[in-house]
Design an enzyme around this catalytic site. Structure first.
Site, short mmCIF file in Angstrom:
data_model
loop_
_atom_site.label_atom_id
_atom_site.label_comp_id
_atom_site.label_asym_id
_atom_site.label_seq_id
_atom_site.Cartn_x
_atom_site.Cartn_y
_atom_site.Cartn_z
N HIS A 37 -22.63 6.94 -22.49
CA HIS A 37 -24.34 6.21 -22.20
C HIS A 37 -24.36 5.10 -21.50
O HIS A 37 -23.53 4.36 -21.27
CB HIS A 37 -24.73 5.95 -23.77
CG HIS A 37 -26.12 5.85 -23.92
ND1 HIS A 37 -26.84 4.79 -23.87
CD2 HIS A 37 -27.11 6.86 -24.45
CE1 HIS A 37 -28.12 4.86 -23.89
NE2 HIS A 37 -28.25 6.08 -24.47
N LYS B 50 -30.87 6.65 -35.75
CA LYS B 50 -30.40 8.00 -35.36
C LYS B 50 -29.73 8.58 -36.91
O LYS B 50 -29.14 9.67 -36.77
CB LYS B 50 -29.10 7.86 -34.49
CG LYS B 50 -29.86 7.49 -33.02
CD LYS B 50 -28.67 7.38 -31.90
CE LYS B 50 -29.18 6.93 -30.72
NZ LYS B 50 -29.93 7.78 -29.98
N1 PMP Z 1 -24.64 5.41 -27.18
C1 PMP Z 1 -24.86 6.64 -27.29
C2 PMP Z 1 -23.92 7.69 -27.34
C3 PMP Z 1 -26.21 7.28 -27.58
O1 PMP Z 1 -26.57 8.45 -27.99
C4 PMP Z 1 -27.23 6.28 -27.65
C5 PMP Z 1 -28.77 6.74 -27.89
N2 PMP Z 1 -28.99 7.69 -27.14
C6 PMP Z 1 -26.82 5.03 -27.48
C7 PMP Z 1 -25.58 4.54 -27.39
C8 PMP Z 1 -28.21 3.81 -27.45
O2 PMP Z 1 -28.49 3.72 -28.75
P1 PMP Z 1 -29.77 2.80 -29.05
O3 PMP Z 1 -30.83 3.17 -28.03
O4 PMP Z 1 -30.16 3.08 -30.63
O5 PMP Z 1 -29.36 1.36 -28.91
#
Ligand code: PMP
Length: 399
Positions: A117, A220
């Protein structure tokens, strides 16, 4: 499972019952979590730590007992290893800044993978630009499996850290963290796990995984937005400098010199989201009452069912066909733009996510601009996956 606990699932969208399949972006909240937030504001609210009055002490107790809950939930050694943050993104930025400050010098290497990500890419690039750290990228195969032997080849005497997602938010690939931890440690490096997509779905035990750091987000995992966690081994966190300065993180301040609080407070500058941490603990209790293994088995059966249903449809291109796959199904429809698919499914009350999923290098790996993604939580049903499959057929008929 337990659909009745989630009031939002009752609502209609464009006149249709909501089919919510965007759980990898955020999950819906059970009534107990919603109540925990409002009850705290109704009867407990006061700023935490060092308050001598009753409410402050009660709010502090909620906040610190949430830290113990998180500690037990991921089987950390001690609550001092649990740093509350805003979410995975802030946890990873904290790591790039603070771990980067202490453990990385010019020419040192960090290994990432093609399936990360953006929040596990960009902070490291920012560090690279500040400090001259070198980033090495481990490849995946066409099915979406990490090429373990290629990861091994990327280690050099300058490798300090392997930073990798536990579960890909696009492919659903579950990476073999314990094996990677052993590999990293054998090369004298540390392992950081982005567990945003694993902690909500199956039991995660940091001692069994032997990871050095682990990051995840409350929103999440049926908890509130704006609160997350960085777990770190105490000896490592202890050696790292604070990330932000301000109240709560100091032991003593003079204009000449400031000394910092002990762990984990030195990483928690300013008023924490203490209502959020309490509600997160309520969400954790909620999941534990159902059972993480039961949640995992149920969601796995949904994922398998969705893969099978979609594979049977003509014109569906599936991404991520690994053996060990969790709660995420990404696809495209041949000849139809992913945004059109998402918009038309929305008209039927079906919420999926479309676009690059904050993983543009992964989109590039597959030669696409974007994908459609259906992702599951404990309250989804086979009927909802059938609705998705029927919706896809209707979209295809429109073109
Ligand atoms: N890493 C992964 C694998 C994710 O799926 C996400 C959220 N889509 C994030 C990091 C970032 O999370 P957040 O936006 O809650 O900080």
């Amino acid at each position: 499972m337990n659909r009745q606990d989630f009031p939002i699932l009752e609502r209609l969208v464009h006149g249709h019952p909501l089919v919510y399949l965007d759980n990898a972006a955020t999950t819906q909240k059970p009534q107990c979590v919603i109540d925990a937030i409002s009850e705290e504001y109704v009867s407990v609210n006061a700023n935490v730590h060092r308050g001598v009055h009753y409410l402050s002490q009660q709010a502090t107790e909620f906040h610190e007992s949430a830290r113990h809950s998180v500690c037990r939930f991921i089987n950390a050694h001690s609550p001092q290893e649990i740093v509350f943050t805003r979410g995975t993104t802030e946890s990873l930025n904290l790591m790039a800044f603070s771990y980067g400050e202490r453990f990385l010098s010019e020419g040192d290497e960090v290994i990432l993978t093609q399936m990360e990500h953006h929040s596990n890419i960009v902070p490291w690039q920012m560090l690279r630009d500040r400090k001259g750290v070198v980033l090495r990228i481990a490849p995946i195969d066409e099915r979406g499996t990490l090429k373990i032997e290629e990861v091994e080849k990327l280690f050099t005497p300058r490798t300090r850290l392997l930073s990798i997602c536990h579960v890909s938010n696009v492919l659903g690939t579950v990476n073999p963290i314990r094996q990677l931890a052993d590999m990293a440690h054998a090369h004298g490096a540390h392992l950081l796990v982005d567990a945003a997509q694993s902690v909500p779905h199956f039991p995660v035990d940091v001692q069994a995984l032997d990871c050095d750091f682990l990051a995840f987000s409350g929103h999440k995992m049926y908890g509130p937005t704006g609160v997350g966690v960085l777990y770190g081994r105490e000896s490592l966190l202890d050696a790292m400098p604070p990330y932000q300065g301000g109240g709560e993180m100091i032991a003593r301040v003079t204009f000449e010199k400031t000394t910092y609080e002990r762990l984990p407070f030195k990483f928690e500058a300013g008023t924490p989201d203490y209502v959020g941490t309490h509600a997160l603990a309520v969400g954790i209790d909620y999941m534990k009452a159902i059972g993480m293994t039961r949640i995992h088995e149920y969601e796995k059966s949904l994922t398998d069912y969705a893969m099978q249903r979609l594979a049977d449809l003509p014109g569906v291109i599936l991404y991520g066909r690994t053996d060990d796959k969790d709660a995420v199904v990404s696809f495209n429809l041949a000849g139809i733009h992913h945004l059109d698919v998402g918009t038309l499914l929305d008209q039927l009350g079906i919420a999926i996510r479309t676009g690059h999923h904050c993983a543009q290098p992964l989109m590039e790996r597959y030669g696409v601009e974007g994908m459609c993604r259906a992702s599951f939580a404990l309250y989804n049903t086979r009927e909802e996956i059938d609705a998705l499959a029927d919706g896809i057929l209707r979209v295809q008929r429109m073109f």
